[in-house]
Design an enzyme around this catalytic site. Structure first.
Site, PDB file in Angstrom:
ATOM      1  N   ARG A 170       5.539 -25.999  -0.730  1.00  0.00           N
ATOM      2  CA  ARG A 170       3.884 -26.407  -0.449  1.00  0.00           C
ATOM      3  C   ARG A 170       3.894 -26.969   1.070  1.00  0.00           C
ATOM      4  O   ARG A 170       4.252 -27.975   1.208  1.00  0.00           O
ATOM      5  CB  ARG A 170       3.618 -27.349  -1.389  1.00  0.00           C
ATOM      6  CG  ARG A 170       3.389 -26.581  -2.790  1.00  0.00           C
ATOM      7  CD  ARG A 170       2.756 -27.523  -3.740  1.00  0.00           C
ATOM      8  NE  ARG A 170       1.293 -27.732  -3.405  1.00  0.00           N
ATOM      9  CZ  ARG A 170       0.289 -26.976  -3.556  1.00  0.00           C
ATOM     10  NH1 ARG A 170       0.654 -25.716  -4.568  1.00  0.00           N
ATOM     11  NH2 ARG A 170      -0.927 -27.112  -3.284  1.00  0.00           N
TER      12      ARG A 170
ATOM     13  N   ASP B 130      -6.841 -16.277   8.131  1.00  0.00           N
ATOM     14  CA  ASP B 130      -6.090 -17.225   7.315  1.00  0.00           C
ATOM     15  C   ASP B 130      -5.406 -16.359   6.129  1.00  0.00           C
ATOM     16  O   ASP B 130      -6.029 -15.814   5.098  1.00  0.00           O
ATOM     17  CB  ASP B 130      -7.178 -18.086   6.522  1.00  0.00           C
ATOM     18  CG  ASP B 130      -6.678 -19.103   5.485  1.00  0.00           C
ATOM     19  OD1 ASP B 130      -5.376 -18.743   4.955  1.00  0.00           O
ATOM     20  OD2 ASP B 130      -7.239 -20.077   5.146  1.00  0.00           O
TER      21      ASP B 130
ATOM     22  N   THR C 133      -0.388 -20.843   4.392  1.00  0.00           N
ATOM     23  CA  THR C 133       0.614 -21.493   3.656  1.00  0.00           C
ATOM     24  C   THR C 133       1.717 -20.988   3.463  1.00  0.00           C
ATOM     25  O   THR C 133       1.898 -19.858   3.548  1.00  0.00           O
ATOM     26  CB  THR C 133      -0.272 -21.852   2.236  1.00  0.00           C
ATOM     27  OG1 THR C 133      -0.549 -20.582   1.369  1.00  0.00           O
ATOM     28  CG2 THR C 133      -1.496 -22.693   2.386  1.00  0.00           C
TER      29      THR C 133
ATOM     30  N   GLU D  96       7.722 -38.503  14.548  1.00  0.00           N
ATOM     31  CA  GLU D  96       6.567 -38.460  15.079  1.00  0.00           C
ATOM     32  C   GLU D  96       6.633 -37.762  16.445  1.00  0.00           C
ATOM     33  O   GLU D  96       7.731 -37.999  17.073  1.00  0.00           O
ATOM     34  CB  GLU D  96       5.974 -39.799  15.368  1.00  0.00           C
ATOM     35  CG  GLU D  96       5.273 -40.186  13.970  1.00  0.00           C
ATOM     36  CD  GLU D  96       4.220 -41.272  14.274  1.00  0.00           C
ATOM     37  OE1 GLU D  96       4.347 -41.957  15.395  1.00  0.00           O
ATOM     38  OE2 GLU D  96       3.546 -41.754  13.465  1.00  0.00           O
TER      39      GLU D  96
ATOM     40  N   LYS E 244       2.838 -19.337  -1.639  1.00  0.00           N
ATOM     41  CA  LYS E 244       2.305 -18.324  -2.239  1.00  0.00           C
ATOM     42  C   LYS E 244       3.049 -17.199  -2.140  1.00  0.00           C
ATOM     43  O   LYS E 244       4.140 -17.284  -2.926  1.00  0.00           O
ATOM     44  CB  LYS E 244       0.831 -18.176  -1.944  1.00  0.00           C
ATOM     45  CG  LYS E 244       0.001 -19.237  -1.848  1.00  0.00           C
ATOM     46  CD  LYS E 244      -1.693 -18.855  -1.554  1.00  0.00           C
ATOM     47  CE  LYS E 244      -2.442 -19.968  -1.639  1.00  0.00           C
ATOM     48  NZ  LYS E 244      -2.341 -20.959  -0.792  1.00  0.00           N
TER      49      LYS E 244
ATOM     50  N   TYR F 223      12.079 -40.110  10.212  1.00  0.00           N
ATOM     51  CA  TYR F 223      10.705 -40.146  10.709  1.00  0.00           C
ATOM     52  C   TYR F 223      11.010 -39.267  12.167  1.00  0.00           C
ATOM     53  O   TYR F 223      11.848 -39.593  12.883  1.00  0.00           O
ATOM     54  CB  TYR F 223      10.444 -41.589  10.688  1.00  0.00           C
ATOM     55  CG  TYR F 223       8.910 -41.769  10.640  1.00  0.00           C
ATOM     56  CD1 TYR F 223       7.687 -41.082  11.030  1.00  0.00           C
ATOM     57  CD2 TYR F 223       8.558 -42.505   9.227  1.00  0.00           C
ATOM     58  CE1 TYR F 223       6.341 -41.299  10.769  1.00  0.00           C
ATOM     59  CE2 TYR F 223       7.288 -42.926   8.925  1.00  0.00           C
ATOM     60  CZ  TYR F 223       6.264 -42.067   9.643  1.00  0.00           C
ATOM     61  OH  TYR F 223       5.167 -42.614   9.020  1.00  0.00           O
TER      62      TYR F 223
END
Length: 376
Positions: free
Chosen positions: A231, A196, A222, A48, A225, A46
């Site tokens: 992802r 984008d 992203t 954060e 692709k 973790y």
């Protein structure tokens, strides 16, 4: 793997991917190194916060990892750290775009983007998306007849509506985008320009598509692709805008980042910086053009008359077949594509007039122009 049920599904999916021809424009095949990073012990941690400012202990290697990923992202696209920063924590493209709006556009402010049915994305202000509910969407489209962007029409709409932010970069537009013209349109109304580049990021990295960075204020993408990573998503922003965007990502929208995902992105960014990836990008574009030409030779109408990128749209309704039917019949033959609306589509989105095809995945598998002609 001890879970026999999941192991069976993993094997079945791997076999499906091997035994079909994947023409989904938004998919690709990652390397073994990317998969190894994605399944690494970073999954257990973790973290954060941001490097040097975490809310959990034990993050010395997490900090090193995230900083490395940031440096690789900036280096890949030729960006100077004095001018640009990058957030590597977004889980995927939709929350990345949402974070940009949350940071830079007041609630109810105008966001101007491409209509979904003409090639835009849900997160460019479509009414079913949160981006179309929390902000006021203004939509432009393509010119009837040419099915291409008309920058004069877009400029007139911007002058009338005066949006706070203009979005360019699309999910089903096969032609190059003139980012310089969008910059001029944004400047003429005092708007920010968001690009984008999710679909074309790998092509930009390979040098086969113009870069948006000389003209944009913010660039989202992203990584799964044409960039051929896991992802995930990245948000690049001018240095003065980055603090607001960082706060919008965490704590505004997300909790702890997925460090295993960031590790895999870092691996993919390193791979995309190699000469072999630049050659790959050239083959992707060449294959898409060959596939479009071969389909035209077989009598199929290609939207806009061809492609400059990795994707193409086929108007199957022109030959009496719906997009849904075409998708289903192709998959029975081992070819996977997706039904897609085409500009000025008279059919419903659930069963539109077109199918979308892309060549990134098959190019990764080593296929070339000869195979594209055979597929057509």
């Amino acid at each position: 793997m001890h879970d026999a049920h999941i192991a069976r599904l993993v094997r079945a999916e791997a076999r499906r991917q091997r035994e079909t021809l994947n023409l989904i424009a938004s998919e690709n095949f990652v390397s073994r190194d990317v998969l190894a990073a994605l399944g690494s012990p970073f999954t257990n941690k973790y973290a954060e916060g941001y490097p040097g400012a975490r809310y959990y202990g034990g993050n010395c290697y997490a900090d090193e990892l995230e900083r490395l990923c940031q440096r690789r992202a900036l280096r890949l696209f030729g960006l100077r750290e004095e001018e640009w920063g990058v957030n590597v924590q977004p889980y995927s493209g939709s929350p990345a775009n949402l974070a940009v709006y949350l940071a830079l556009v007041p609630r109810g402010g105008k966001i101007m983007g491409m209509r979904l049915d003409m090639g835009g994305h849900l997160t460019h202000g479509h009414h079913v998306s949160a981006t179309g509910k929390f902000w006021t969407p203004v939509h432009y489209g393509v010119k009837k007849g040419t099915e291409r962007l008309c920058y004069k029409t877009i400029a007139r709409l911007a002058a009338e509506e005066k949006p706070k932010l203009i979005v360019t970069g699309y999910t089903a537009y096969p032609r190059r985008i003139n980012f310089q013209k969008f910059r001029a349109i944004a400047d003429s109304v005092g708007a920010l320009l968001l690009v984008d580049m999710s679909h074309i990021a790998g092509l930009v990295a390979a040098g086969v598509h113009p870069s948006p960075f000389p003209f944009a204020d913010v660039v989202t993408t992203t990584t799964h692709k044409t960039l051929r990573g896991p992802r995930a998503a990245l948000i690049f922003a001018k240095k003065e805008l980055l603090p607001k965007i960082n706060k919008a990502v965490f704590p505004g929208l997300q909790g702890g980042p997925h460090l295993n995902q960031i590790a895999a992105v870092a691996v993919a960014l390193h791979e995309a910086g190699q000469a072999s990836f630049r050659a790959y990008g050239r083959r992707v574009v060449r294959n898409a053009a060959a596939l479009a030409a071969a389909l035209q030779k077989e009598g199929w109408r290609i939207v806009t008359g061809g492609t400059d990128t990795h994707l193409l749209l086929v108007d199957v309704a022109a030959r009496g077949i719906s997009g849904k039917t075409a998708e289903t019949r192709l998959e029975r033959c081992g070819i996977v594509a997706n039904k897609n609306t085409i500009p000025y589509d008279s059919r419903a989105p659930a069963d539109p007039s077109g199918i979308r095809m892309g060549t990134a995945s098959l190019t990764t598998r080593g296929m070339g122009v000869r195979e594209m002609r055979t597929i057509a």
